[in-house]
Design a protein around this motif. Sequence first.
Motif, short mmCIF file in Angstrom:
data_model
loop_
_atom_site.label_atom_id
_atom_site.label_comp_id
_atom_site.label_asym_id
_atom_site.label_seq_id
_atom_site.Cartn_x
_atom_site.Cartn_y
_atom_site.Cartn_z
N TYR A 72 2.75 44.09 22.97
CA TYR A 72 2.19 44.58 21.71
C TYR A 72 0.82 43.97 21.46
CZ TYR A 72 1.51 45.61 16.79
OH TYR A 72 0.98 46.05 15.60
N CYS B 151 7.80 44.26 23.81
CA CYS B 151 7.81 42.81 23.66
C CYS B 151 6.52 42.34 22.98
CB CYS B 151 7.97 42.12 25.01
SG CYS B 151 6.56 42.27 26.11
N TYR B 152 6.54 41.11 22.53
CA TYR B 152 5.42 40.53 21.77
C TYR B 152 4.13 40.56 22.60
CZ TYR B 152 2.79 36.98 19.12
OH TYR B 152 1.83 36.30 18.39
N GLU B 153 4.21 40.16 23.85
CA GLU B 153 3.00 40.08 24.68
C GLU B 153 2.41 41.47 24.92
OE1 GLU B 153 5.87 38.61 25.32
OE2 GLU B 153 5.30 36.49 25.01
N GLU C 215 -1.98 39.44 15.90
CA GLU C 215 -0.80 38.67 15.51
C GLU C 215 -0.33 39.04 14.10
OE1 GLU C 215 -2.97 36.50 18.71
OE2 GLU C 215 -3.55 37.49 16.82
N GLU D 197 7.26 43.34 11.83
CA GLU D 197 8.49 42.58 11.61
C GLU D 197 9.00 42.80 10.19
OE1 GLU D 197 10.05 39.71 14.03
OE2 GLU D 197 9.60 41.75 14.74
N TRP E 33 1.56 42.39 14.27
CA TRP E 33 2.94 42.21 14.75
C TRP E 33 3.83 41.76 13.60
CZ3 TRP E 33 6.07 42.81 19.00
CH2 TRP E 33 7.29 42.11 19.01
N GLN E 34 3.34 40.82 12.80
CA GLN E 34 4.13 40.32 11.68
C GLN E 34 4.40 41.44 10.67
OE1 GLN E 34 5.53 37.22 11.63
NE2 GLN E 34 6.67 38.11 9.93
#
Length: 352
Positions: A103, A99-101, A330, A337, A333-334
């Motif tokens: 990561y 999940c995002y958090e 951040e 994606e 993460w992108q």
Amino acid sequence: MNSKANSSDIAIITDAIGRALRQRLNFFAYRLPADKQAYFGASSRITFDRDTTGFVVAPFVEQESAQSFVIPAQYDIDFPEDVTSEEDSVAYAIEAATCYEDYLGQANRIIEHLKQNGGKIVLSRLIVKRQELNIGSIFDILTETYPNAFVFCYFTPKTGVWIGASPELLLKSADNQLATMSLAGTRPIGSTTEWDDKCIEEQQIVTDYICDTLRSEGLSPQVSDRYSRQAGPIEHICNDIKANLKTTTDLWKVVDRLSPTPALSGYPKQQAISLIGEIERHSRRYYGGYIGPISETSIALYVNLRSMAYVDGVCNIYVGGGLTSQSVAEDEWQETEFKSQTLLKVIEKSHL
């Protein structure tokens, strides 16, 4: 081996993939970058002998649950209807998606480590989709969508299906020539600004490691100028690296020293691998290792990335990126994606 089909006959390859999966038969299929042919081979067994003509598979890190092996080119697309794999199936625990958090927490922990110690570490994440797939169709779409990638698919009962479109050559050799590449740094395709310092630093670490490794084996690497190399919706910084092989060169020793390169692990390599094992909650298994065709006279090995494992209707898509002291969690993460679109868009297209 009599397993090649020209591009107009790609349907023959996709049909063979479907038949092999229904028979639970070990197989491999691949299309080399910019090639007009696809190749298929199958076998009732796997082997651990890398002197075998066939398709080699190596994990990110050797362990009991993920070992290197070769699928021999025992059969071509006309394999018997009654042949199956001699290997037993392995039941896999379904792992949780990253999940995002989680990561961000992992990435920030690594970035702080790098600010104090320097170097580079590659952090990966796992995307999990529960969806029945037609693997032959996925292979077909990947070959059409990514003409400059190494498109691959293989299956054994021990590994399940692995399929992907890799932009990164690990090493190929033929006619006493060795070729590899240093590929790192990521941004969306079509960017008009200069590469930032973080990406340049990340890619230079990989270049230096590869060249130092080749020199330690008595080879003299020749390095091209840097250029931007497209990989689907993104691009990377790349140097092409070549060397003349010597009669005393142990090619598999070079391969084993190169893999995993800092583009998939980090640098210093062993510390990076150790920290990855401590921080990541999923097993990479074969993601970040290498795959490719081998014979008595040549090898063509590519890094297993932009890939997914598929077992019993569950897709495990692996994506990662290199972190340095200049990284922003951040942004990283992108980047993952962007990279995940290589397979996610193909999965979506296969169901249209």
